[in-house]
Motif scaffolding. Structure first.
Motif, mmCIF file in Angstrom:
data_model
loop_
_atom_site.group_PDB
_atom_site.id
_atom_site.type_symbol
_atom_site.label_atom_id
_atom_site.label_comp_id
_atom_site.label_asym_id
_atom_site.label_seq_id
_atom_site.Cartn_x
_atom_site.Cartn_y
_atom_site.Cartn_z
ATOM 1 N N PHE A 9 29.332 5.988 -9.508
ATOM 2 C CA PHE A 9 30.192 6.455 -8.428
ATOM 3 C C PHE A 9 29.583 6.055 -7.096
ATOM 4 N N ASP A 10 30.410 6.062 -6.071
ATOM 5 C CA ASP A 10 29.978 5.709 -4.718
ATOM 6 C C ASP A 10 29.343 6.944 -4.085
ATOM 7 N N VAL A 11 28.047 6.894 -3.869
ATOM 8 C CA VAL A 11 27.320 8.063 -3.367
ATOM 9 C C VAL A 11 27.794 8.459 -1.974
ATOM 10 N N ASP A 12 28.003 7.478 -1.097
ATOM 11 C CA ASP A 12 28.446 7.786 0.262
ATOM 12 C C ASP A 12 29.826 8.428 0.261
ATOM 13 N N ASP A 13 30.723 7.893 -0.556
ATOM 14 C CA ASP A 13 32.067 8.461 -0.639
ATOM 15 C C ASP A 13 32.014 9.883 -1.199
ATOM 16 N N ALA A 14 31.182 10.101 -2.207
ATOM 17 C CA ALA A 14 31.058 11.441 -2.794
ATOM 18 C C ALA A 14 30.520 12.426 -1.764
ATOM 19 N N LEU A 15 29.558 11.989 -0.958
ATOM 20 C CA LEU A 15 29.006 12.877 0.061
ATOM 21 C C LEU A 15 30.050 13.192 1.129
ATOM 22 N N ASP A 33 32.273 23.843 -8.958
ATOM 23 C CA ASP A 33 33.441 23.242 -9.597
ATOM 24 C C ASP A 33 34.349 22.573 -8.562
ATOM 25 N N GLN A 34 34.540 23.225 -7.421
ATOM 26 C CA GLN A 34 35.360 22.628 -6.365
ATOM 27 C C GLN A 34 34.714 21.351 -5.831
ATOM 28 N N LEU A 35 33.411 21.385 -5.698
ATOM 29 C CA LEU A 35 32.695 20.207 -5.200
ATOM 30 C C LEU A 35 32.789 19.045 -6.184
ATOM 31 N N THR A 36 32.510 19.306 -7.454
ATOM 32 C CA THR A 36 32.521 18.204 -8.423
ATOM 33 C C THR A 36 33.921 17.618 -8.586
ATOM 34 N N ARG A 37 34.947 18.469 -8.530
ATOM 35 C CA ARG A 37 36.316 17.942 -8.609
ATOM 36 C C ARG A 37 36.619 17.037 -7.426
ATOM 37 N N PRO A 44 25.891 17.220 -13.848
ATOM 38 C CA PRO A 44 24.619 16.507 -13.992
ATOM 39 C C PRO A 44 24.430 15.399 -12.954
ATOM 40 N N SER A 45 25.508 14.711 -12.613
ATOM 41 C CA SER A 45 25.417 13.653 -11.600
ATOM 42 C C SER A 45 25.152 14.251 -10.224
ATOM 43 N N LEU A 46 25.792 15.386 -9.945
ATOM 44 C CA LEU A 46 25.554 16.048 -8.652
ATOM 45 C C LEU A 46 24.093 16.449 -8.537
ATOM 46 N N TYR A 47 23.571 17.114 -9.570
ATOM 47 C CA TYR A 47 22.183 17.566 -9.532
ATOM 48 C C TYR A 47 21.217 16.385 -9.438
ATOM 49 N N ALA A 48 21.486 15.344 -10.206
ATOM 50 C CA ALA A 48 20.575 14.203 -10.239
ATOM 51 C C ALA A 48 20.552 13.454 -8.910
ATOM 52 N N THR A 49 21.687 13.402 -8.236
ATOM 53 C CA THR A 49 21.796 12.606 -7.016
ATOM 54 C C THR A 49 21.491 13.412 -5.755
ATOM 55 N N PHE A 50 21.999 14.640 -5.689
ATOM 56 C CA PHE A 50 21.899 15.414 -4.457
ATOM 57 C C PHE A 50 21.028 16.656 -4.564
ATOM 58 N N GLY A 51 20.775 17.130 -5.763
ATOM 59 C CA GLY A 51 20.067 18.387 -5.935
ATOM 60 C C GLY A 51 21.059 19.519 -6.125
ATOM 61 N N ASP A 52 20.675 20.721 -5.708
ATOM 62 C CA ASP A 52 21.547 21.879 -5.878
ATOM 63 C C ASP A 52 22.569 21.965 -4.747
ATOM 64 N N LYS A 53 23.352 23.033 -4.747
ATOM 65 C CA LYS A 53 24.414 23.191 -3.752
ATOM 66 C C LYS A 53 23.853 23.206 -2.330
ATOM 67 N N ARG A 54 22.746 23.906 -2.142
ATOM 68 C CA ARG A 54 22.151 23.975 -0.806
ATOM 69 C C ARG A 54 21.727 22.592 -0.320
ATOM 70 N N ALA A 55 21.065 21.826 -1.187
ATOM 71 C CA ALA A 55 20.626 20.483 -0.800
ATOM 72 C C ALA A 55 21.824 19.591 -0.492
ATOM 73 N N LEU A 56 22.892 19.731 -1.268
ATOM 74 C CA LEU A 56 24.102 18.947 -1.007
ATOM 75 C C LEU A 56 24.701 19.337 0.338
ATOM 76 N N PHE A 57 24.729 20.630 0.630
ATOM 77 C CA PHE A 57 25.263 21.062 1.919
ATOM 78 C C PHE A 57 24.445 20.503 3.079
ATOM 79 N N LEU A 58 23.138 20.546 2.962
ATOM 80 C CA LEU A 58 22.293 20.037 4.042
ATOM 81 C C LEU A 58 22.495 18.538 4.235
ATOM 82 N N ALA A 59 22.706 17.811 3.132
ATOM 83 C CA ALA A 59 23.020 16.384 3.245
ATOM 84 C C ALA A 59 24.380 16.196 3.916
#
Length: 200
Positions: A9-15, A33-37, A44-59
């Motif tokens: 998947f496109d990491v920039d687009d996902a972010l 679930d809302q984020l992954t959809r 697993p891809s979210l965790y592997a690429t961005f970390g947990d929800k907090r880390a994804l939010f900070l990114a």
């Protein structure tokens, strides 16, 4: 040593998609679930690429500052006149807040309005981003003081005042104000800074 499987998947687009979900719903109300959809990936891809929800939010916060905040901060340097620089800064924000292609209002201000519901690290990073905006304003107004546009001692007071305006613009946009209404609001706000008067 074998390499890991390439990301499908496109990491920039996902972010970007995650940023919009947080922007629209808020950190506390957004589920994994809302984020992954929205991102089109599995957990697993979210965790592997961005970390947990907090880390994804900070990114996502960093992406918002990079994509949107920096552009409006740059508007402060588009004119030699400090009052017009502030008008350009607020106009850039009004463009963003009223853009039908973006979630309504300000990503940072919307979250800080509910800071009590945030984790400490998240609240601290949001507050730091808001403080950075006031820092850009202060730096621009310090130049205006050096150039004789502002009287000595005015910088701090004006920087705090202008830094409060994005929150009001964002709140108005969330209530349904269109760009024309936001422009009217900006003009009223600038009445506190009459042209040619440095003694407000």
């Amino acid at each position: 040593m074998p390499r890991g499987r390439p990301k499908s998947f496109d990491v920039d687009d996902a972010l970007d998609r995650a940023m919009r979900v947080f922007w629209r719903r808020g950190y506390a109300a957004t589920s994994l679930d809302q984020l992954t959809r929205a991102m089109g990936i599995h957990r697993p891809s979210l965790y592997a690429t961005f970390g947990d929800k907090r880390a994804l939010f900070l990114a996502a916060l960093d992406r918002y500052v990079e994509r949107h905040g920096a552009r409006c901060a740059a508007a402060l340097d588009g004119t030699a006149d400090a009052r017009e620089a502030v008008r350009a800064f607020l106009g850039c924000l009004a463009d963003q807040f009223s853009d039908a292609g973006l979630p309504c209002g300000c990503f940072i201000g919307g979250h800080l309005a509910n800071a009590e519901a945030l984790e400490p690290e998240v609240a601290e990073r949001l507050a730091a981003a808001a403080s950075a905006t006031e820092g850009f304003l202060r730096a621009r107004l310090e130049r205006a003081e050096i150039d004789g546009e502002l009287s000595a001692g005015e910088v701090g007071r004006r920087a705090r005042y202008v830094a409060s305006l994005p929150h009001a613009l964002s709140a108005a946009a969330r209530r349904g104000a269109d760009r024309a209404e936001l422009d009217d609001w900006i003009e009223l706000a600038l009445c506190a800074w009459p042209p040619g008067d440095d003694q407000v």
